[in-house]
Design an enzyme around this catalytic site. Structure first.
Site, mmCIF file in Angstrom:
data_model
loop_
_atom_site.group_PDB
_atom_site.id
_atom_site.type_symbol
_atom_site.label_atom_id
_atom_site.label_comp_id
_atom_site.label_asym_id
_atom_site.label_seq_id
_atom_site.Cartn_x
_atom_site.Cartn_y
_atom_site.Cartn_z
ATOM 1 N N HIS A 101 0.832 -1.202 0.000
ATOM 2 C CA HIS A 101 0.000 0.000 0.000
ATOM 3 C C HIS A 101 0.868 1.254 0.000
ATOM 4 O O HIS A 101 2.007 1.229 0.478
ATOM 5 C CB HIS A 101 -0.890 0.037 1.244
ATOM 6 C CG HIS A 101 -2.207 -0.642 1.072
ATOM 7 N ND1 HIS A 101 -3.396 -0.064 1.454
ATOM 8 C CD2 HIS A 101 -2.530 -1.844 0.556
ATOM 9 C CE1 HIS A 101 -4.395 -0.899 1.190
ATOM 10 N NE2 HIS A 101 -3.895 -1.989 0.648
ATOM 11 N N GLU A 109 -6.342 -0.403 -5.791
ATOM 12 C CA GLU A 109 -7.381 0.463 -5.226
ATOM 13 C C GLU A 109 -7.044 1.913 -5.542
ATOM 14 O O GLU A 109 -5.872 2.302 -5.520
ATOM 15 C CB GLU A 109 -7.484 0.293 -3.703
ATOM 16 C CG GLU A 109 -7.749 -1.118 -3.237
ATOM 17 C CD GLU A 109 -6.460 -1.885 -2.973
ATOM 18 O OE1 GLU A 109 -5.370 -1.255 -2.920
ATOM 19 O OE2 GLU A 109 -6.541 -3.111 -2.843
#
Length: 331
Positions: free
Chosen positions: A48, A117
């Site tokens: 991430h 994402e």
């Protein structure tokens, strides 16, 4: 990679999730060591740029973490869970990073990939593509990486990516397995067709069936189970509700929201009851075994456990005594 199914019953391999969003880089290295010591055979580490919510508080650079973990473990197989090689990082760079990781961890590294994402991929100002486009980009990125892993000077002129006269000099002796994350039929078909395995977060038989029919039947499949071990159910629910409310968010929110602040706003709608429905909370091993068995019954060969919250040591003791000594079989 061990654990592939055959015509008979097979033993499900239990792994551990290294949550980069919840723990500092030094702690993640420590948890990887502890996971190996506890008896976990493999782990997946999240990739991430941002945590889901600010309360999680961390988001270390996964490739630096993998380098550190490679030197502090001896047996633990490690995969990314998962990398999105489509926007934030060009697949040619991921090809080099993964090759280096595989050289540092001979025979015990794999690359998990997915469509990502918006939370992480918007940071360079690129437009967030529609889901079908992201899937096309992912397929092409896998082709780019495998082209570079052939060795020698390579060029690539695709619909989404261009590589010009590039060579990855340090390559592992063995091919790098690419596991593809999927939460729907189209992605599962891609995983079966071009991936070396599947990664999923739910024991969805439709996803697994689509993966199998597209060529994945003899390939490994990884399912993630989120748990929050604590001394009481109430304590576990409180921790999970505070730190991982995103685990109970419905639909495609996790792919579409752009900022941790937006996830925090959505998380205000998540109730403790919803947390208990989506996350296994408390000290009882039976609900955890039941979740693992759901994946096993769906045909998954591997299940890895994400312990939510700071008490990783309590979870490791729990796993050692209650989970890892009792094998789960399916088939």
């Amino acid at each position: 990679m061990a654990g592939q199914p055959d015509e008979h019953r097979f033993m499900v391999e239990i792994g551990y999730a290294l949550s980069s969003e919840e723990h500092s880089p030094l702690d993640l290295v420590r948890w990887a060591e502890r996971a190996e010591e506890a008896g976990f055979g493999y782990a997946l580490i999240s990739d991430h740029y941002h945590p889901w919510i600010d309360r999680q508080g961390h988001s270390g650079f996964v490739w630096g973490l993998i380098g550190a973990i490679s030197q502090r473990t001896e047996k633990l197989v490690l995969g990314t869970g998962v990398t999105a090689p489509i926007m934030r990082t060009h697949p040619a760079i991921i090809a080099q990073a993964a090759a280096t990781a595989a050289c540092l961890m001979p025979g015990r590294f794999f690359l998990g990939v997915g469509t990502g994402e918006n939370l992480n991929e918007h940071i360079l100002g690129d437009k967030w593509p529609a889901a079908p486009t992201r899937l096309e980009m992912l397929e092409e990125s896998i082709d780019v990486m495998r082209t570079l892993w052939k060795g020698g000077q390579q060029s690539y002129d695709g619909d989404y990516f261009v590589v010009e006269n590039a060579r990855v000099y340090d390559l592992p002796d063995e091919p790098i397995d690419v596991m593809v994350a999927a939460s729907g039929e189209n992605a599962a078909q891609l995983a079966g067709r071009v991936g070396d395995g599947l990664i999923a977060t739910s024991a969805d038989t439709d996803t697994k069936t689509a993966f199998d029919k597209a060529g994945g039947k003899t390939k490994p499949s990884y399912g993630q189970v989120s748990v929050c071990w604590a001394k009481t159910v109430d304590e576990a629910v409180k921790v999970a509700h505070e730190i991982w409310p995103t685990g109970a968010m419905p639909g495609q929110l996790s792919q579409e929201l752009a900022l941790p602040a937006f996830f925090e706003q959505a998380a205000e709608l998540v109730t403790p009851d919803q947390i208990q429905e989506s996350i296994v909370c408390g000290p009882d091993p039976e609900p955890v075994r039941k979740k693992i068995q759901e994946f096993a019954d769906a045909g998954f060969t591997h299940v890895y456990l994400h312990q939510i919250g700071p008490d990783q040591e309590g979870f490791f003791r729990f796993a050692e005594s209650e989970l890892l000594r009792q094998p789960v079989t399916a088939g």
